[in-house]
Write a protein that holds these residues in place. Structure first.
Motif, PDB file in Angstrom:
ATOM      1  N   GLN A 164     143.601   8.479  20.347  1.00 40.43           N
ATOM      2  CA  GLN A 164     142.532   7.591  19.869  1.00 40.43           C
ATOM      3  C   GLN A 164     143.017   6.139  19.760  1.00 40.43           C
ATOM      4  O   GLN A 164     142.303   5.206  20.135  1.00 40.43           O
ATOM      5  CB  GLN A 164     141.999   8.082  18.521  1.00 40.43           C
ATOM      6  N   GLY A 167     143.610   4.748  23.234  1.00 35.19           N
ATOM      7  CA  GLY A 167     142.298   4.552  23.848  1.00 35.19           C
ATOM      8  C   GLY A 167     141.602   3.316  23.296  1.00 35.19           C
ATOM      9  O   GLY A 167     140.971   2.555  24.054  1.00 35.19           O
ATOM     10  N   LEU A 168     141.708   3.092  21.999  1.00 37.60           N
ATOM     11  CA  LEU A 168     141.147   1.874  21.403  1.00 37.60           C
ATOM     12  C   LEU A 168     141.797   0.632  22.007  1.00 37.60           C
ATOM     13  O   LEU A 168     141.109  -0.321  22.387  1.00 37.60           O
ATOM     14  CB  LEU A 168     141.352   1.894  19.880  1.00 37.60           C
ATOM     15  N   ALA A 171     140.558   0.142  25.565  1.00 33.02           N
ATOM     16  CA  ALA A 171     139.165  -0.315  25.621  1.00 33.02           C
ATOM     17  C   ALA A 171     139.042  -1.767  25.161  1.00 33.02           C
ATOM     18  O   ALA A 171     138.256  -2.535  25.711  1.00 33.02           O
ATOM     19  CB  ALA A 171     138.278   0.582  24.756  1.00 33.02           C
ATOM     20  N   GLU A 178     132.921  -4.251  26.181  1.00 35.08           N
ATOM     21  CA  GLU A 178     132.048  -4.794  25.138  1.00 35.08           C
ATOM     22  C   GLU A 178     130.991  -3.766  24.751  1.00 35.08           C
ATOM     23  O   GLU A 178     130.624  -2.954  25.582  1.00 35.08           O
ATOM     24  CB  GLU A 178     131.373  -6.078  25.630  1.00 35.08           C
ATOM     25  N   PRO A 179     130.544  -3.781  23.473  1.00 31.37           N
ATOM     26  CA  PRO A 179     130.853  -4.751  22.424  1.00 31.37           C
ATOM     27  C   PRO A 179     132.106  -4.410  21.615  1.00 31.37           C
ATOM     28  O   PRO A 179     132.418  -5.112  20.662  1.00 31.37           O
ATOM     29  CB  PRO A 179     129.613  -4.681  21.532  1.00 31.37           C
ATOM     30  N   LEU A 180     132.839  -3.358  22.022  1.00 33.80           N
ATOM     31  CA  LEU A 180     134.012  -2.960  21.237  1.00 33.80           C
ATOM     32  C   LEU A 180     135.117  -4.012  21.310  1.00 33.80           C
ATOM     33  O   LEU A 180     135.847  -4.241  20.342  1.00 33.80           O
ATOM     34  CB  LEU A 180     134.519  -1.602  21.751  1.00 33.80           C
ATOM     35  N   VAL A 187     133.604  -3.293  12.023  1.00 30.58           N
ATOM     36  CA  VAL A 187     132.828  -2.441  12.934  1.00 30.58           C
ATOM     37  C   VAL A 187     133.725  -1.355  13.533  1.00 30.58           C
ATOM     38  O   VAL A 187     133.328  -0.191  13.638  1.00 30.58           O
ATOM     39  CB  VAL A 187     132.169  -3.293  14.054  1.00 30.58           C
ATOM     40  N   ALA A 190     134.271   1.219  10.871  1.00 34.81           N
ATOM     41  CA  ALA A 190     133.076   2.037  10.615  1.00 34.81           C
ATOM     42  C   ALA A 190     132.839   3.041  11.735  1.00 34.81           C
ATOM     43  O   ALA A 190     132.415   4.174  11.484  1.00 34.81           O
ATOM     44  CB  ALA A 190     131.845   1.136  10.457  1.00 34.81           C
ATOM     45  N   THR A 191     133.145   2.654  12.983  1.00 34.07           N
ATOM     46  CA  THR A 191     132.833   3.545  14.097  1.00 34.07           C
ATOM     47  C   THR A 191     133.968   4.525  14.387  1.00 34.07           C
ATOM     48  O   THR A 191     133.740   5.717  14.553  1.00 34.07           O
ATOM     49  CB  THR A 191     132.514   2.733  15.374  1.00 34.07           C
ATOM     50  N   ILE A 192     135.199   4.026  14.435  1.00 31.79           N
ATOM     51  CA  ILE A 192     136.332   4.882  14.821  1.00 31.79           C
ATOM     52  C   ILE A 192     137.009   5.511  13.603  1.00 31.79           C
ATOM     53  O   ILE A 192     137.575   6.603  13.706  1.00 31.79           O
ATOM     54  CB  ILE A 192     137.333   4.069  15.677  1.00 31.79           C
ATOM     55  N   PRO A 194     136.088   7.235  10.843  1.00 28.81           N
ATOM     56  CA  PRO A 194     135.839   8.643  10.509  1.00 28.81           C
ATOM     57  C   PRO A 194     136.418   9.618  11.540  1.00 28.81           C
ATOM     58  O   PRO A 194     136.861  10.717  11.186  1.00 28.81           O
ATOM     59  CB  PRO A 194     134.309   8.728  10.474  1.00 28.81           C
ATOM     60  N   ASN A 195     136.438   9.225  12.814  1.00 27.40           N
ATOM     61  CA  ASN A 195     137.009  10.103  13.834  1.00 27.40           C
ATOM     62  C   ASN A 195     138.524  10.195  13.684  1.00 27.40           C
ATOM     63  O   ASN A 195     139.113  11.281  13.768  1.00 27.40           O
ATOM     64  CB  ASN A 195     136.649   9.584  15.231  1.00 27.40           C
ATOM     65  N   LEU A 196     139.179   9.045  13.467  1.00 28.80           N
ATOM     66  CA  LEU A 196     140.637   9.058  13.276  1.00 28.80           C
ATOM     67  C   LEU A 196     141.005   9.826  12.009  1.00 28.80           C
ATOM     68  O   LEU A 196     141.972  10.593  11.988  1.00 28.80           O
ATOM     69  CB  LEU A 196     141.162   7.620  13.211  1.00 28.80           C
ATOM     70  N   ARG A 198     139.405  12.341  10.769  1.00 29.56           N
ATOM     71  CA  ARG A 198     139.318  13.779  11.070  1.00 29.56           C
ATOM     72  C   ARG A 198     140.601  14.266  11.751  1.00 29.56           C
ATOM     73  O   ARG A 198     141.098  15.339  11.439  1.00 29.56           O
ATOM     74  CB  ARG A 198     138.099  14.066  11.948  1.00 29.56           C
TER      75      ARG A 198
END
Lengths: 210, 210
Positions: A164, A167-168, A171, A178-180, A187, A190-192, A194-196, A198
């Motif tokens: 992860q 990959g971040l 990206a 974009e928009p990452l 942001v 907030a987006t990544i 919760p996944n990290l 887990r």
């Protein structure tokens, strides 16, 4: 970070010639990449690296603050495990993903992503960069963080976190999706986050429903 | 995939010399990388690519099944959007992440990861590979999938999916992080699937609790 910018001062006089600070640092980084790759992080010694570089072992502390700092400088990863792992762990496991993401984003963004791009470029062209990145993820930072959490399957979790985070970086700094790529750190968290989180502490058995 | 292995047969006689099938394919791939990079996927035409390659436009259909197949061959990504996007969507949105992971893993593993490694190597050394990968993620496959789902922030979701998929490829085939590198597809689906599914259809507003 204890590695200074100044180029003068305390270079040792070995092999009969003066070395500038920049020469000493470069020689140590080259030797570090060789020896960490050959022997792995744990087996490599400061003495062996300094010996191959032809400089006094004290120069490792002087320029890099020790073995961990030399490793992270050599692998171009902006985390010094001796300093940063205790800091990341200090706030408890629940927000660890957020702290990790903020730490990587701050360090990478400070250099405009150049450090990450350089790492990826070296990975594509040098097998020893691959070995070092693997070592970093499996032993030096992620495993050290994850083992303290006491969760199941720490090796798999460390690899998932590595996937992860890399990959971040790809990206955001290499492919510039974009928009990452331009997103605020909030942001990204907030987006990544919760996944990290887990991957760090959640159920990864596949037993959870859809 | 309609691109064949046979090297003989139907090559056109242009510019006064015979071209083998391999020559024709290579010329089309080179021209495709140039023109997709210059103009983007949507604006690039089969006619323009064939013209630059000096071959008949019918050769694009013959060797690559059309513009989409030529693009994915040029960018070395094992998804043909015209064929695969409808298939991926056919089972409904709930298990889309699982189907996407299985599709990428099957294609990549078939080549022992070599296709992904080649893509990363070209990204590190050629700016136009970066442009093409960005185009692929933003327009050709992920956006096409995600827009059909009707979820909010499709561009951000596509970038997040791209980060996770590229990170998986890096971890599995480039850095070879064990145990993820050797994990069964079922294990990858169980561990990464729920995270990818959140990027596709879940709440990414940060409003969810820890």
């Amino acid at each position: 970070m204890s590695s200074g910018i100044d180029q003068g001062g305390t270079e040792p006089k070995r092999r009969g010639r003066r070395r500038s600070g920049a020469d000493t640092k470069a020689a140590l980084l080259t030797a570090a990449r060789e020896i960490f790759t050959e022997q792995g992080y744990d087996a490599a010694t400061v003495r062996a690296i300094a010996g191959r570089a032809g400089v006094d072992p004290a120069m490792v502390n002087h320029w890099f603050g020790g073995k961990a700092g030399l490793f992270t400088a050599a692998v171009r990863i902006p985390i010094n495990p001796d300093d940063d792992v205790p800091q990341l762990l200090a706030g408890g496991p629940e927000q660890l993903a957020e702290r990790m993401l903020r730490r990587f984003l701050s360090a990478w963004d400070n250099a405009g992503g150049g450090q990450f791009v350089a790492l990826m470029r070296s990975i594509a062209t040098h097998d020893n960069a691959v070995t070092m990145l693997r070592e970093f993820i499996q032993s030096v930072v992620f495993m050290r963080l994850i083992k303290t959490l006491g969760t199941d399957q720490p090796e798999l979790r460390a690899a998932l976190c590595g996937a992860q985070i890399v990959g971040l970086g790809m990206a955001r700094y290499v492919v510039r999706l974009e928009p990452l790529a331009s997103a605020d750190h909030d942001v990204v968290v907030a987006t990544i986050g919760p996944n990290l989180q887990r991957y760090l502490t959640g159920d990864i058995s596949g037993a959870t429903g859809p």
